[in-house]
Write a protein that holds these residues in place. Structure first.
Motif, PDB file in Angstrom:
ATOM      1  N   ARG A   1       1.695  -0.235  -7.706  1.00  0.00           N
ATOM      2  CA  ARG A   1       1.463  -0.423  -6.261  1.00  0.00           C
ATOM      3  C   ARG A   1       0.282  -1.352  -6.002  1.00  0.00           C
ATOM      4  O   ARG A   1       0.247  -2.076  -5.028  1.00  0.00           O
ATOM      5  N   LEU A   2      -0.699  -1.329  -6.906  1.00  0.00           N
ATOM      6  CA  LEU A   2      -1.883  -2.178  -6.726  1.00  0.00           C
ATOM      7  C   LEU A   2      -1.749  -3.538  -7.410  1.00  0.00           C
ATOM      8  O   LEU A   2      -2.276  -4.534  -6.938  1.00  0.00           O
ATOM      9  N   PHE A   3      -1.078  -3.531  -8.561  1.00  0.00           N
ATOM     10  CA  PHE A   3      -1.112  -4.721  -9.422  1.00  0.00           C
ATOM     11  C   PHE A   3       0.115  -5.617  -9.306  1.00  0.00           C
ATOM     12  O   PHE A   3       0.203  -6.628  -9.985  1.00  0.00           O
ATOM     13  N   LYS A   4       1.093  -5.221  -8.473  1.00  0.00           N
ATOM     14  CA  LYS A   4       2.321  -6.022  -8.461  1.00  0.00           C
ATOM     15  C   LYS A   4       2.062  -7.412  -7.887  1.00  0.00           C
ATOM     16  O   LYS A   4       1.157  -7.593  -7.074  1.00  0.00           O
ATOM     17  N   ARG A   5       2.878  -8.344  -8.356  1.00  0.00           N
ATOM     18  CA  ARG A   5       2.692  -9.735  -7.944  1.00  0.00           C
ATOM     19  C   ARG A   5       2.890  -9.845  -6.442  1.00  0.00           C
ATOM     20  O   ARG A   5       3.892  -9.371  -5.908  1.00  0.00           O
ATOM     21  N   LYS A   6       1.907 -10.456  -5.801  1.00  0.00           N
ATOM     22  CA  LYS A   6       1.964 -10.542  -4.338  1.00  0.00           C
ATOM     23  C   LYS A   6       3.104 -11.453  -3.908  1.00  0.00           C
ATOM     24  O   LYS A   6       3.389 -12.450  -4.553  1.00  0.00           O
TER      25      LYS A   6
END
Lengths: 212, 90
Positions: free
Chosen positions: A199-204
């Motif tokens: 949820r925090l690290f996924k590719r924007k």
């Protein structure tokens, strides 16, 4: 994709664990003190992660090294000294946890629901080196919170296996669990942590299936 | 002909796959699945990265007062054990 082979515990140049243990067993206080200073941070971190309480963690740290010192003659060298130390620490930490929680929450050996269909919800590739977007302190906070959000039964298994790097068998022995219980709890813990970090690290800018 | 694994079967074996403790036949079946199934590839890759991030975390230094208390307790035990009142320095 090739599997990740578990890395061994950090090696410090010039640190010879078995030589220090042998010297400490022979009564060399300086050798024992070197073992303490090498491992005290990790024992303290583990104690805090399991008990989630600073005061309890201080007690666990102290009791662990006092017990190790007192019972050093019982250490046979069949496992690594650190593994032996972790076993003492985890017992102390679980005792604290049970004492605090005895009146109000479920025991550590609660049956685990297996809602496998809930295991993987968030499927998205991560940014390249997402941890670089955070300071060390921020990242430590994120990881701490992720671990703390796990149920105690999952959390303890993850800490022993994936942070302290005990084997599955050593983890099972330290916690008095079967191998299969360790494996299923570990899988749940790993997947839940993966979910939280994704949820925090996924590719924007990606939607869930943009890689297809 | 190798049998095709379902995603559920792949997930059930994910731990042993990541820890590299599978027999070669099952491992190659899982490898085949992960190379062909984008969802499982992502789950496997991000789980692997999750473990890497956690393993890479160095423990924070212990607060000074906690360390002092620990050393004092050890020194007391050292005297009790009859080690001649040796000093523990960290």
């Amino acid at each position: 994709m090739t599997p990740l082979v578990s890395t061994s515990t950090t090696v410090t140049p010039g640190f010879d664990e078995s030589a220090l243990v042998a010297r400490a067993k022979a009564g060399d206080a300086a050798a024992f003190s070197e073992l303490v200073s090498h491992y005290d941070r990790r024992v303290f971190r583990m104690a805090k992660q399991i008990t989630q309480n600073d005061e309890d963690a201080e007690d666990v740290l102290q009791e662990t090294f006092l017990k190790a010192f007192t019972h050093l003659d019982n250490f046979q060298g069949n496992s690594k000294f650190y593994t032996w130390l972790v076993r003492i620490a985890v017992n102390e930490a679980l005792m604290k946890l049970r004492k605090r929680r005895s009146d109000r929450t479920v025991p550590l050996d609660e049956p685990i629901d297996t809602g496998e269909d809930e295991m993987v919800r968030e499927i998205a590739v991560w940014d390249e080196n997402p941890e670089d977007s955070y300071s060390r302190e921020e990242l430590a906070e994120i990881l701490d919170q992720a671990i703390q959000s796990l149920k105690p039964a999952y959390r303890t298994v993850f800490i022993l296996r994936d942070i302290e790097e005990l084997s599955i068998e050593e983890t099972a022995e330290a916690l008095g669990l079967s191998i299969s219980a360790v494996k299923s709890r570990l899988l749940r813990a790993r997947l839940q942590l993966r979910e939280k970090l994704t949820r925090l690290f996924k590719r924007k800018g990606d939607d869930a299936f943009a890689y297809l | 002909m190798t049998r095709l694994l379902t995603c559920k079967q792949f997930l059930q074996e994910l731990n042993d796959y990541l820890d590299d403790t599978l027999d070669p036949k099952l491992k190659s079946e899982l490898q085949k699945h992960v190379n062909e199934c984008p969802n499982c590839w992502v789950v496997c890759d991000t789980t692997q990265k999750t473990l890497k991030v956690f393993k890479g975390m160095e423990p924070k230094p212990i607060p000074e007062h906690v360390q002092t208390k620990l050393m004092q307790a050890l020194e007391r035990r050292l005297k009790d054990k009859g080690c001649g009142g040796g000093k523990i320095d960290v």
